[in-house]
Structures are given as C-alpha cells and as structure tokens.
Scaffold this motif. Sequence first.
Motif, short mmCIF file in Angstrom:
data_model
loop_
_atom_site.label_atom_id
_atom_site.label_comp_id
_atom_site.label_asym_id
_atom_site.label_seq_id
_atom_site.Cartn_x
_atom_site.Cartn_y
_atom_site.Cartn_z
N GLY A 1 0.76 -1.23 0.00
CA GLY A 1 0.00 0.00 0.00
C GLY A 1 0.79 1.29 0.00
O GLY A 1 1.98 1.33 -0.35
N LEU A 2 0.12 2.36 0.39
CA LEU A 2 0.73 3.69 0.43
C LEU A 2 2.03 3.73 1.20
O LEU A 2 3.03 4.26 0.71
N PRO A 3 2.06 3.19 2.42
CA PRO A 3 3.30 3.30 3.21
C PRO A 3 4.29 2.17 2.97
O PRO A 3 5.38 2.19 3.51
N GLN A 4 3.89 1.17 2.17
CA GLN A 4 4.75 0.02 1.88
C GLN A 4 5.28 -0.63 3.17
O GLN A 4 6.48 -0.87 3.33
N ILE A 5 4.38 -0.92 4.09
CA ILE A 5 4.74 -1.61 5.33
C ILE A 5 4.86 -3.10 5.03
O ILE A 5 4.01 -3.69 4.37
N MET B 1 -3.82 -8.17 7.17
CA MET B 1 -3.34 -6.83 6.84
C MET B 1 -3.52 -6.57 5.34
O MET B 1 -4.00 -5.50 4.93
N PHE B 2 -3.15 -7.54 4.51
CA PHE B 2 -3.32 -7.42 3.06
C PHE B 2 -4.79 -7.21 2.70
O PHE B 2 -5.13 -6.34 1.88
N GLN B 3 -5.67 -7.99 3.31
CA GLN B 3 -7.10 -7.89 3.00
C GLN B 3 -7.66 -6.53 3.41
O GLN B 3 -8.47 -5.94 2.69
N ASP B 4 -7.24 -6.03 4.57
CA ASP B 4 -7.71 -4.73 5.04
C ASP B 4 -7.19 -3.60 4.15
O ASP B 4 -7.94 -2.71 3.76
N PHE B 5 -5.91 -3.65 3.82
CA PHE B 5 -5.30 -2.62 2.96
C PHE B 5 -5.90 -2.65 1.56
O PHE B 5 -5.89 -1.63 0.86
N SER B 6 -6.40 -3.80 1.14
CA SER B 6 -6.98 -3.93 -0.20
C SER B 6 -8.35 -3.27 -0.30
O SER B 6 -8.86 -3.06 -1.40
N ILE B 7 -8.94 -2.93 0.83
CA ILE B 7 -10.27 -2.30 0.83
C ILE B 7 -10.19 -0.84 0.43
O ILE B 7 -10.97 -0.36 -0.40
N SER B 8 -9.24 -0.10 1.01
CA SER B 8 -9.18 1.33 0.73
C SER B 8 -7.85 1.94 1.16
O SER B 8 -7.15 1.39 2.02
N GLU B 9 -7.53 3.08 0.58
CA GLU B 9 -6.33 3.81 0.98
C GLU B 9 -6.51 4.42 2.37
O GLU B 9 -5.53 4.61 3.09
N ASP B 10 -7.75 4.72 2.74
CA ASP B 10 -8.01 5.20 4.10
C ASP B 10 -7.55 4.16 5.12
O ASP B 10 -6.94 4.49 6.14
N ASN B 11 -7.85 2.89 4.86
CA ASN B 11 -7.41 1.82 5.76
C ASN B 11 -5.89 1.75 5.81
O ASN B 11 -5.29 1.51 6.87
N GLN B 12 -5.26 1.95 4.67
CA GLN B 12 -3.80 1.94 4.63
C GLN B 12 -3.23 3.06 5.48
O GLN B 12 -2.23 2.88 6.19
N MET B 13 -3.83 4.23 5.41
CA MET B 13 -3.36 5.37 6.19
C MET B 13 -3.53 5.12 7.69
O MET B 13 -2.65 5.45 8.49
N LYS B 14 -4.65 4.53 8.08
CA LYS B 14 -4.87 4.24 9.50
C LYS B 14 -3.85 3.23 10.00
O LYS B 14 -3.33 3.36 11.11
#
Length: 295
Positions: free
Chosen positions: A211-215, A231-244
């Motif tokens: 995602g955005l932060p490449q964690i 984590m992959f499944q949650d980040f795949s939902i939205s960039e908002d989730n990635q930011m959180k």
Amino acid sequence: MADYDNSRYTYTQVLAGTGYYMKDDMLRYSGGVSTMQGKLNTAGHNCGTPDGKFGNGTDTAVKSFQRSQSLTVDGKAGKATLTALDKAASGGSSDASAAAKNLKKKFGSIISSFASKYSIGEDVLGGFILTESSGSGFTSGKLLIRFENHIFLKNVPNASKTFKVEDKVHYYYKNGTWNKTHTGNQSSEYDAFNLAIGLNEYYAYYSISMGLPQIMGFNYEVTGFSSPKAMFQDFSISEDNQMKGFCTFIAKYSNGSLLKACQSRDFNRMGAIYNGDGATYGPKLKTNAADYAKA
C-alpha cells in the motif's frame, strides 16, 4: 500573558488564510507550529529543535524571518509569513509536485489529525508516503505490493528453485525462465507473490510490502492485525485503511523509537529505523516532507 492556542489551526489552514500562529505562554502543542519551526530552521532562522510549542525562541525566529522578508514584524505567522517561509525553505521554489498536492487533497485531514495527536509535523507523515509510493496505494485496482525474495527465502528454504537473489537483483522462475522483480511493473511483483502463495501462503504475505506506506507484512502485529494476510485484506479495501494502519505503525514501531525520531524531525534516524538506510533514505524523506509542506 499570551494565551493563544495554536493547535486550533493546521499548517494548511493558516497557509490558506485561516488564522495565524503566535506566541503562547502556555506552550500548548501544535502540529502546524512544529512544521513551521522546521521550515524556520531550514530558512536559516534557528528556533531550536521543532517541538510544536510557540515560545520565546520561536517568537524571535518568526520576527527575524519577517524582518528579513520586509513583512510586518509582529510575531504573528499568518498567510503572508508562511507563504514566504515555504518559498525560502524550499530554496526559492513554491511549487509542489502533483503527487504531493493529490496526497494532501485525499489524506490531509487524516494526516493532520494524527500529527496533532502524536506531536508530529504534518509534512513528516506526508513525506513518508511520498517517499514510499508517490501518493497511491493501488495500481490498476490492485493493492500496490513489493515482493521481497530474500525475506521469503529466509523463512522458506525449499523455495530456492523458484526464487533467488544475485548481486541484489531478485528473480523468480516461471515458464522455464528466470524473471526479474522490482522492475517497476506490478505484474512481476504479483507473479512472484502468487508463486510464493503456492509454496507457503503465510510467508508469502509476510514477505511483501503493501500500500501507500509500503509496510512489510511481517510488521502485521505492530500495524494492528492478526496476520499478514489480514493486513493485506484490510489494505486492499481502501487507501483510508492503509493510512490508518500506517499511523498505528508509526506510533508503535520499535518501542516508540520511530515516533520519537518523527517528533524531533531527525530524518536520518527515521530512515534508519523505517528503511534500514538512514544516509540514503533520510535525505529523500526530508525532500519529500518539504514537497508535502508546499502542497
């Protein structure tokens, strides 16, 4: 006594003409003031380590800067002062990149909220995202990933027939040939990732950055998840989730050492903790932080 709460305005708001910053004898924290202090230092008007508190040192630095720019010398840092400061701190350029502008438009409120909560400059958080992903967490509708062969091989030794690393170049074996990953093409990253899933699903997710932060997937616990796949499944939902997830990671990683480095604006230390190469990553992070601040 100067009783002025600078935390009511973000740096972006003041730069746009809403409110201003000034001396606060109660020394309450403001993420925007921290950003301003970093820029004052860069512009040659030293106010000490940015701490987000507008005290005597910051008041002196603001007035010194205003004097140098032929502005009204009143210690009130409003739109005119911050506009001039952005230009001075960036070496004369006041134009931000399209990626920085887009990132601030999409996530400025999340970044501002987290920055204020944890006493970090908004530009520092924006700089991280720009350094890692140029402000986008998806490519062609799929989560942005990077498969790390060396991590997977370390944990799945029998994968050596499918993956290898030679002279720091990563390869995966498919259709009778060795193919490179990390070419800037997400199809190669997903090819390698999908091959890894067939060998060991857990460590496949464990071995990608996302995602955005490449964690990295192996940081799933500190990012707030029960497994790398979750984590992959949650980040795949939205960039908002990635930011959180990124904000959670910053707050908790390495027993808070990354958070402390962010708070003190020690870019090389941030780079060393986050990326493992402070001397290379730190300057990039600092440059992108300045870019985000201009947006």
